[in-house]
Design an enzyme around this catalytic site. Structure first.
Site, PDB file in Angstrom:
ATOM      1  N   ASP A   8       0.859  -1.179   0.000  1.00 29.29           N
ATOM      2  CA  ASP A   8       0.000   0.000   0.000  1.00 29.29           C
ATOM      3  C   ASP A   8       0.901   1.237   0.000  1.00 29.29           C
ATOM      4  O   ASP A   8       2.137   1.133  -0.131  1.00 29.29           O
ATOM      5  CB  ASP A   8      -1.018  -0.040   1.159  1.00 29.29           C
ATOM      6  CG  ASP A   8      -0.433   0.303   2.518  1.00 29.29           C
ATOM      7  OD1 ASP A   8       0.806   0.518   2.626  1.00 29.29           O
ATOM      8  OD2 ASP A   8      -1.200   0.375   3.490  1.00 29.29           O
ATOM      9  N   CYS A  66       2.933  -3.068   4.020  1.00 29.47           N
ATOM     10  CA  CYS A  66       2.134  -1.882   4.336  1.00 29.47           C
ATOM     11  C   CYS A  66       2.933  -1.103   5.378  1.00 29.47           C
ATOM     12  O   CYS A  66       4.101  -1.418   5.607  1.00 29.47           O
ATOM     13  CB  CYS A  66       0.719  -2.244   4.793  1.00 29.47           C
ATOM     14  SG  CYS A  66       0.581  -3.070   6.386  1.00 29.47           S
ATOM     15  N   THR A  68       2.974  -0.963   8.654  1.00 33.76           N
ATOM     16  CA  THR A  68       3.519  -1.808   9.726  1.00 33.76           C
ATOM     17  C   THR A  68       3.708  -3.256   9.297  1.00 33.76           C
ATOM     18  O   THR A  68       4.384  -4.020   9.997  1.00 33.76           O
ATOM     19  CB  THR A  68       2.550  -1.828  10.923  1.00 33.76           C
ATOM     20  OG1 THR A  68       1.282  -2.302  10.445  1.00 33.76           O
ATOM     21  CG2 THR A  68       2.395  -0.437  11.535  1.00 33.76           C
ATOM     22  N   GLY A  69       3.061  -3.641   8.222  1.00 31.34           N
ATOM     23  CA  GLY A  69       3.007  -5.055   7.817  1.00 31.34           C
ATOM     24  C   GLY A  69       1.899  -5.803   8.546  1.00 31.34           C
ATOM     25  O   GLY A  69       1.610  -6.958   8.209  1.00 31.34           O
ATOM     26  N   GLY A  71      -1.600  -4.920   9.142  1.00 24.97           N
ATOM     27  CA  GLY A  71      -2.906  -5.000   8.493  1.00 24.97           C
ATOM     28  C   GLY A  71      -2.893  -5.916   7.287  1.00 24.97           C
ATOM     29  O   GLY A  71      -3.803  -6.748   7.094  1.00 24.97           O
ATOM     30  N   HIS A  99       9.546 -24.024   9.303  1.00 24.83           N
ATOM     31  CA  HIS A  99       8.557 -24.650  10.196  1.00 24.83           C
ATOM     32  C   HIS A  99       7.114 -24.389   9.789  1.00 24.83           C
ATOM     33  O   HIS A  99       6.246 -25.219  10.057  1.00 24.83           O
ATOM     34  CB  HIS A  99       8.745 -24.141  11.638  1.00 24.83           C
ATOM     35  CG  HIS A  99       9.977 -24.692  12.287  1.00 24.83           C
ATOM     36  ND1 HIS A  99      10.250 -24.535  13.636  1.00 24.83           N
ATOM     37  CD2 HIS A  99      11.027 -25.395  11.780  1.00 24.83           C
ATOM     38  CE1 HIS A  99      11.409 -25.128  13.923  1.00 24.83           C
ATOM     39  NE2 HIS A  99      11.907 -25.644  12.813  1.00 24.83           N
ATOM     40  N   ARG A 133       7.305 -33.292  11.427  1.00 26.39           N
ATOM     41  CA  ARG A 133       6.319 -32.878  12.430  1.00 26.39           C
ATOM     42  C   ARG A 133       5.712 -31.518  12.084  1.00 26.39           C
ATOM     43  O   ARG A 133       4.577 -31.223  12.465  1.00 26.39           O
ATOM     44  CB  ARG A 133       6.954 -32.840  13.820  1.00 26.39           C
ATOM     45  CG  ARG A 133       8.008 -31.765  14.013  1.00 26.39           C
ATOM     46  CD  ARG A 133       8.712 -31.917  15.351  1.00 26.39           C
ATOM     47  NE  ARG A 133       9.618 -30.822  15.650  1.00 26.39           N
ATOM     48  CZ  ARG A 133      10.836 -30.692  15.134  1.00 26.39           C
ATOM     49  NH1 ARG A 133      11.290 -31.585  14.274  1.00 26.39           N
ATOM     50  NH2 ARG A 133      11.607 -29.673  15.459  1.00 26.39           N
ATOM     51  N   HIS A 134       6.466 -30.725  11.339  1.00 27.68           N
ATOM     52  CA  HIS A 134       5.945 -29.406  10.956  1.00 27.68           C
ATOM     53  C   HIS A 134       4.829 -29.535   9.917  1.00 27.68           C
ATOM     54  O   HIS A 134       3.907 -28.723   9.895  1.00 27.68           O
ATOM     55  CB  HIS A 134       7.078 -28.522  10.434  1.00 27.68           C
ATOM     56  CG  HIS A 134       8.188 -28.373  11.431  1.00 27.68           C
ATOM     57  ND1 HIS A 134       8.010 -27.764  12.650  1.00 27.68           N
ATOM     58  CD2 HIS A 134       9.470 -28.815  11.407  1.00 27.68           C
ATOM     59  CE1 HIS A 134       9.137 -27.811  13.336  1.00 27.68           C
ATOM     60  NE2 HIS A 134      10.042 -28.449  12.602  1.00 27.68           N
TER      61      HIS A 134
END
Ligand code: RB5
Length: 147
Positions: A8, A66, A68-69, A71, A99, A133-134
């Protein structure tokens, strides 16, 4: 590997920096879905557009940015088949691949600078899912989408 990148208005400069880093990696083709100007746009629309490229199989991984990353990662994680990881450091980016088999990385254009962002994205694009396991745990994440 085909990568799709989108942001954005809060992360235009960081998107350009990350694109430059990705273009230096061999075997990677980058598609930029915008935004391309400082005009305000809604990050869920960018997340939806980018994630559609991944769920359709046209691209393998995505980079969403965005301010902050936050949203844009929340929005991406609402989409079936998307595992988006908001990363501020290289260790988290590696683990998101090893993982969590994350297919999207989210970054904050007002949080991290171009240097660290480049290293974070490089780590994300070069690490592989460990399975085992992951895989069971990621399978349980997928099952949550169907509840
Ligand atoms: C846009 O001003 C800003 O809210 C957005 O880029 C993002 O930080 C939201 O999480």
């Amino acid at each position: 590997m085909k990568i799709v990148i989108g942001c954005d208005h809060g992360a235009l400069a960081l998107k350009t920096a990350v694109k430059n880093v990705l273009s230096e990696l061999s075997g990677i083709e980058v598609e930029d879905i915008g935004t391309f100007t400082e005009d305000s746009v809604d990050y869920p629309d960018i997340a939806e557009r980018l994630c559609a490229r991944i769920t359709s199989g046209e691209a393998e991984r995505g980079v969403l940015l965005c301010g902050t990353g936050i949203g844009i990662s929340i929005a991406a994680n609402k989409i079936r088949g998307i595992r988006a990881a908001l990363c501020c450091d290289v260790y988290s980016a590696k683990m998101a691949r090893r993982h969590n088999d994350a297919n999207v990385i989210a970054l904050g254009g007002r949080v991290i600078g171009p240097g660290p962002a480049g290293e974070i994205v490089k780590a994300f694009m070069t690490e592989s899912f460990e399975g085992g396991r992951h895989a069971r745990r990621v399978g349980k994440i997928t099952a949550l989408e169907n509840k």
